[in-house]
Design a protein around this motif. Sequence first.
Motif, short mmCIF file in Angstrom:
data_model
loop_
_atom_site.label_atom_id
_atom_site.label_comp_id
_atom_site.label_asym_id
_atom_site.label_seq_id
_atom_site.Cartn_x
_atom_site.Cartn_y
_atom_site.Cartn_z
N TYR A 1 0.90 -1.16 0.00
CA TYR A 1 0.00 0.00 0.00
C TYR A 1 0.93 1.20 0.00
O TYR A 1 1.48 1.55 1.05
N VAL B 1 3.95 1.01 2.27
CA VAL B 1 3.76 -0.07 3.26
C VAL B 1 3.84 -1.43 2.56
O VAL B 1 3.03 -1.74 1.68
N ALA C 1 2.93 -4.76 2.73
CA ALA C 1 1.96 -5.51 3.54
C ALA C 1 2.13 -7.03 3.43
O ALA C 1 2.05 -7.73 4.42
N ALA D 1 -2.76 -12.38 13.94
CA ALA D 1 -3.17 -11.20 14.69
C ALA D 1 -3.73 -10.12 13.76
O ALA D 1 -3.56 -10.18 12.54
N ASN D 2 -4.35 -9.15 14.36
CA ASN D 2 -4.82 -7.97 13.66
C ASN D 2 -3.63 -7.30 12.96
O ASN D 2 -2.58 -7.13 13.56
N GLY D 3 -3.79 -6.98 11.67
CA GLY D 3 -2.72 -6.30 10.94
C GLY D 3 -1.69 -7.23 10.32
O GLY D 3 -0.73 -6.77 9.70
N ALA D 4 -1.89 -8.54 10.45
CA ALA D 4 -0.90 -9.51 9.94
C ALA D 4 -0.85 -9.56 8.41
O ALA D 4 0.19 -9.88 7.83
N GLY D 5 -1.98 -9.26 7.77
CA GLY D 5 -2.03 -9.31 6.31
C GLY D 5 -3.07 -10.28 5.76
O GLY D 5 -3.06 -10.60 4.57
N THR E 1 -6.50 -9.92 5.44
CA THR E 1 -7.44 -9.28 4.50
C THR E 1 -6.73 -8.93 3.20
O THR E 1 -7.28 -9.13 2.11
N THR E 2 -5.51 -8.44 3.31
CA THR E 2 -4.73 -8.11 2.11
C THR E 2 -4.55 -9.35 1.25
O THR E 2 -4.65 -9.28 0.01
#
Length: 234
Positions: free
Chosen positions: A11, A14, A16, A35-39, A41-42
């Motif tokens: 991004y 970033v 990701a 965890a949250n932010g691990a990737g 959804t990406t």
Amino acid sequence: MLEMIDVNVYYGAVHALKGISLKVNEGEIVTLIGANGAGKTTTLKTISGVLKPKVGKVIFDGKDLNKVNASNMVSLGMAHVPEGRRIFANMSIMENLEMGAFSRKDKAEIKKDYEKIFETFPRLLERKNQMAGTLSGGEQQMLAIGRALMSRPKLLLLDEPSMGLAPLVVKQIFSIIEDINKSGTTVLLVEQNASMALKIAHRAYVIQNGYVEMEGDASELLNDESVKSAYLGA
Ligand SMILES: Nc1ncnc2c1ncn2[C@@H]1O[C@H](COP(=O)(O)OP(=O)(O)O)[C@@H](O)[C@H]1O
Ligand SMILES: [Mg+2]
């Protein structure tokens, strides 16, 4: 059915996804936990073509997705239920389901699929003319899954279906995901609720910080001490 090879996604500045490689075989439920932010959804957005990899490849059903337009993904046999469900709040349940079938012309078969979905989700049938925005969180998740199934996908991508739902409703949704898989749809399930996801999945990948940290049979990971302490709250 699906393979990601050394996928890197950015991004802007970033970085990701830092070289994700994974496979989903026909008939499986594969889960991505982390965890949250691990990737997570990406990763799903890259599979469904919303994001393009800067490096690496996504192969679906033998086709290199770099060469496929994102708007053709549904007709290739992939359906994505995004994080936060994204149903059309000002449309009825029936209209939402119709949107899911937009790429199809086989009227008789579409009718059969409505029936199948109402069998799977009787609550949707009771409310079929109700505006989707007035449904409970669990019902909206059912509708989002139902809408995705209306395209008759080979591969169903689910992003955090349990998010914000009460434990009993989560149980119900997971049991429905298992049924959908048993009736022949391959599933890639992204979840922060790792223990529930590992219980229904065949295989799993632990994503951390844009990498695959660990992979294996779901039952193995469920009993792995490091997974237990990091993701299962044990
Ligand atoms: N639109 C965006 N712009 C910039 N960074 C983003 C964007 N979306 C996600 N990220 C970053 O990418 C990383 C992975 O995010 P995401 O795939 O949403 O993680 P997960 O789904 O595992 O919680 C995070 O560091 C997040 O902050
Ligand atoms: Mg996410």
